[in-house]
Design a protein around this motif. Structure first.
Motif, PDB file in Angstrom:
ATOM      1  N   SER A 193     -10.512   8.638  10.077  1.00 26.13           N
ATOM      2  CA  SER A 193     -11.961   8.758   9.916  1.00 26.13           C
ATOM      3  C   SER A 193     -12.397   8.658   8.459  1.00 26.13           C
ATOM      4  N   ASP A 194     -11.445   8.800   7.514  1.00 23.89           N
ATOM      5  CA  ASP A 194     -11.766   8.744   6.093  1.00 23.89           C
ATOM      6  C   ASP A 194     -11.344   7.433   5.442  1.00 23.89           C
ATOM      7  N   VAL A 195     -10.368   6.748   6.018  1.00 25.53           N
ATOM      8  CA  VAL A 195      -9.793   5.559   5.393  1.00 25.53           C
ATOM      9  C   VAL A 195     -10.742   4.369   5.539  1.00 25.53           C
ATOM     10  N   THR A 196     -10.857   3.595   4.477  1.00 31.25           N
ATOM     11  CA  THR A 196     -11.689   2.400   4.512  1.00 31.25           C
ATOM     12  C   THR A 196     -10.897   1.209   3.996  1.00 31.25           C
ATOM     13  N   GLY A 197     -11.430   0.026   4.223  1.00 28.35           N
ATOM     14  CA  GLY A 197     -10.819  -1.178   3.686  1.00 28.35           C
ATOM     15  C   GLY A 197      -9.517  -1.544   4.371  1.00 28.35           C
ATOM     16  N   PRO A 198      -8.608  -2.209   3.642  1.00 32.26           N
ATOM     17  CA  PRO A 198      -7.354  -2.693   4.228  1.00 32.26           C
ATOM     18  C   PRO A 198      -6.472  -1.595   4.806  1.00 32.26           C
ATOM     19  N   LEU A 199      -6.614  -0.353   4.288  1.00 31.29           N
ATOM     20  CA  LEU A 199      -5.782   0.734   4.804  1.00 31.29           C
ATOM     21  C   LEU A 199      -6.062   1.017   6.279  1.00 31.29           C
ATOM     22  N   GLN A 200      -7.260   0.674   6.745  1.00 33.78           N
ATOM     23  CA  GLN A 200      -7.545   0.825   8.168  1.00 33.78           C
ATOM     24  C   GLN A 200      -6.591  -0.021   9.001  1.00 33.78           C
ATOM     25  N   LEU A 201      -6.371  -1.257   8.558  1.00 30.17           N
ATOM     26  CA  LEU A 201      -5.469  -2.154   9.272  1.00 30.17           C
ATOM     27  C   LEU A 201      -4.044  -1.628   9.215  1.00 30.17           C
TER      28      LEU A 201
ATOM     29  N   SER B 216       5.970  19.485   1.977  1.00 29.30           N
ATOM     30  CA  SER B 216       5.327  20.699   1.476  1.00 29.30           C
ATOM     31  C   SER B 216       5.619  20.940   0.000  1.00 29.30           C
ATOM     32  N   VAL B 217       6.671  20.307  -0.539  1.00 24.79           N
ATOM     33  CA  VAL B 217       7.049  20.559  -1.930  1.00 24.79           C
ATOM     34  C   VAL B 217       6.678  19.414  -2.859  1.00 24.79           C
ATOM     35  N   GLN B 218       6.206  18.286  -2.315  1.00 25.55           N
ATOM     36  CA  GLN B 218       5.766  17.190  -3.167  1.00 25.55           C
ATOM     37  C   GLN B 218       4.629  16.448  -2.482  1.00 25.55           C
ATOM     38  N   PRO B 219       3.713  15.886  -3.280  1.00 24.02           N
ATOM     39  CA  PRO B 219       2.515  15.281  -2.687  1.00 24.02           C
ATOM     40  C   PRO B 219       2.792  14.050  -1.836  1.00 24.02           C
ATOM     41  N   THR B 220       3.817  13.273  -2.194  1.00 20.77           N
ATOM     42  CA  THR B 220       4.143  12.059  -1.448  1.00 20.77           C
ATOM     43  C   THR B 220       5.596  12.100  -1.013  1.00 20.77           C
TER      44      THR B 220
ATOM     45  N   LEU C  38      10.724   3.946  11.106  1.00 23.54           N
ATOM     46  CA  LEU C  38      11.257   5.170  10.515  1.00 23.54           C
ATOM     47  C   LEU C  38      10.897   5.252   9.038  1.00 23.54           C
ATOM     48  N   LEU C  39      11.041   4.134   8.322  1.00 25.32           N
ATOM     49  CA  LEU C  39      10.688   4.095   6.904  1.00 25.32           C
ATOM     50  C   LEU C  39       9.222   4.463   6.700  1.00 25.32           C
ATOM     51  N   PHE C  40       8.363   3.880   7.506  1.00 25.02           N
ATOM     52  CA  PHE C  40       6.923   4.128   7.401  1.00 25.02           C
ATOM     53  C   PHE C  40       6.608   5.582   7.777  1.00 25.02           C
ATOM     54  N   ALA C  41       7.233   6.069   8.852  1.00 26.90           N
ATOM     55  CA  ALA C  41       6.964   7.434   9.327  1.00 26.90           C
ATOM     56  C   ALA C  41       7.402   8.474   8.303  1.00 26.90           C
ATOM     57  N   LEU C  42       8.557   8.245   7.669  1.00 24.96           N
ATOM     58  CA  LEU C  42       9.030   9.179   6.649  1.00 24.96           C
ATOM     59  C   LEU C  42       8.085   9.197   5.455  1.00 24.96           C
ATOM     60  N   HIS C  43       7.616   8.028   5.057  1.00 24.31           N
ATOM     61  CA  HIS C  43       6.706   7.956   3.908  1.00 24.31           C
ATOM     62  C   HIS C  43       5.394   8.663   4.213  1.00 24.31           C
ATOM     63  N   MET C  44       4.934   8.582   5.452  1.00 24.15           N
ATOM     64  CA  MET C  44       3.692   9.242   5.845  1.00 24.15           C
ATOM     65  C   MET C  44       3.914  10.705   6.229  1.00 24.15           C
ATOM     66  N   GLY C  45       5.173  11.095   6.433  1.00 25.22           N
ATOM     67  CA  GLY C  45       5.430  12.441   6.907  1.00 25.22           C
ATOM     68  C   GLY C  45       4.973  12.651   8.329  1.00 25.22           C
ATOM     69  N   ALA C  46       4.991  11.561   9.133  1.00 26.13           N
ATOM     70  CA  ALA C  46       4.428  11.590  10.487  1.00 26.13           C
ATOM     71  C   ALA C  46       5.479  12.039  11.494  1.00 26.13           C
TER      72      ALA C  46
ATOM     73  N   PHE D  14       0.798  -1.223   0.000  1.00 27.81           N
ATOM     74  CA  PHE D  14       0.000   0.000   0.000  1.00 27.81           C
ATOM     75  C   PHE D  14       0.834   1.279   0.000  1.00 27.81           C
ATOM     76  N   GLN D  15       2.125   1.173  -0.323  1.00 27.02           N
ATOM     77  CA  GLN D  15       2.966   2.372  -0.232  1.00 27.02           C
ATOM     78  C   GLN D  15       2.501   3.493  -1.162  1.00 27.02           C
ATOM     79  N   ASN D  16       1.873   3.154  -2.288  1.00 26.10           N
ATOM     80  CA  ASN D  16       1.396   4.186  -3.212  1.00 26.10           C
ATOM     81  C   ASN D  16       0.114   4.851  -2.714  1.00 26.10           C
ATOM     82  N   SER D  17      -0.529   4.258  -1.712  1.00 31.43           N
ATOM     83  CA  SER D  17      -1.776   4.820  -1.178  1.00 31.43           C
ATOM     84  C   SER D  17      -1.569   5.559   0.131  1.00 31.43           C
ATOM     85  N   ILE D  18      -0.328   5.533   0.654  1.00 32.05           N
ATOM     86  CA  ILE D  18      -0.042   6.117   1.961  1.00 32.05           C
ATOM     87  C   ILE D  18       0.473   7.538   1.792  1.00 32.05           C
ATOM     88  N   SER D  19      -0.084   8.467   2.543  1.00 33.58           N
ATOM     89  CA  SER D  19       0.402   9.845   2.549  1.00 33.58           C
ATOM     90  C   SER D  19       0.091  10.474   3.889  1.00 33.58           C
TER      91      SER D  19
END
Length: 285
Positions: free
Chosen positions: A32-40, A143-147, A86-94, A21-26
């Motif tokens: 509250s908006d996420v549905t399906g497998p992304l919830q997990l 801030s300079v790129q969507p993902t 860390l990999l996941f957090a960077l990809h999410m910008g968390a 799901f890396q292409n769907s993560i941002s």
């Protein structure tokens, strides 16, 4: 089931989820908006930081007295788990996830030493600078790129002139996101007398679980505002606003009690001298 088996299975599941799901993560994703497998996926990531703290406690704090050094396997598992997060957090910008982990690890080290020492300052001061710069670069990257990609983040680390030189610099954006909007929301809540302790506990409890689609407290409060404010806008939200909504003008007491209770529980766990308790608390049966 041992802690090690649980951690290995957890890491494997989270890593597979990342690959799928890396292409769907941002960073704009909201539970509250996420549905399906992304919830997990979000649920696994949300609780993964707790696993890091428990593994660190097991490796560094809760070793048996006869074991002078941590086992190589413990260190390897902790390293893999931390790098995956860390990999996941960077990809999410968390940014908040990384701050939470750093505060938790620092608290354990201070508790282990039975108080803050000068050596802690010599270690934590440079680490705080590195973390602060890293979080600023992460804010600039998202801030300079969507993902956010790890490659882009690493490339921007070596470009401080770009990070601090843009018209609305990353440092300015951090102040706006983390303090300006929460302050604005606090004033609005005070003006409309938004005091609802039941909503605070209901929202926090529901968002700690999976699949309930309950909005974050910040989303609930900002429904009637012209500018939408969600959870990515603000470390200061929980300090400035949640206390007021939960207890009105007694919010400062709410914050103080809540934080101290949480730190007391964690300090007790991380500085325990009861080795039977330590072994039981790091097993799943």
């Amino acid at each position: 089931i041992s802690l090690y088996a649980f951690a290995a299975c957890y890491d494997l599941l989270l890593f597979c989820s990342y690959l799928l799901f890396q292409n769907s993560i941002s960073y704009s994703m909201r539970a509250s908006d996420v549905t399906g497998p992304l919830q997990l996926v979000l649920f696994l990531f949300q609780w993964h930081k707790i696993l890091i703290l428990v593994l660190y406690a097991k490796t560094r704090i809760l070793r048996p007295p006869e074991q002078v050094r941590a086992k190589a396997f413990d260190i390897a598992l902790l390293t893999v788990t931390a790098l995956l997060h860390l990999l996941f957090a960077l990809h999410m910008g968390a940014r908040g996830e990384l701050v939470f982990i750093c505060v938790g690890l620092s608290t354990m080290e201070i508790a282990k030493a039975k108080g803050f020492k000068l050596r802690h300052l010599r270690i934590l001061a440079p680490l705080a600078i590195v973390l602060g710069y890293g979080l600023t670069v992460l804010e600039y990257t998202r801030s300079v790129q969507p993902t956010v990609t790890v490659g882009a983040f690493l490339a921007n680390i070596s470009r401080p002139s770009a990070v601090f030189g843009m018209r609305d610099s990353a440092a300015t954006q951090i102040v706006a996101n983390d303090y300006l909007w929460p302050s604005h929301l606090l004033i609005t809540a005070m003006d409309s007398h938004e005091v609802d302790p039941g909503e605070v506990f209901q929202s926090n409890g529901a968002n700690a679980l999976m699949g309930l689609h309950y909005p974050y407290l910040s989303e609930i409060l900002s429904r009637n505002m012209s500018t939408y404010i969600d959870r990515i806008n603000g470390f200061a939200f929980y300090i400035l606003i949640e206390g007021y909504v939960a207890a009105g003008w007694g919010g400062v007491i709410y914050n103080a009690v809540l934080l101290n209770v949480m730190f007391a529980i964690w300090r007790t766990f991380s500085s325990s001298s009861d080795h039977l308790l330590d072994r039981k608390s790091t097993r799943l049966n």
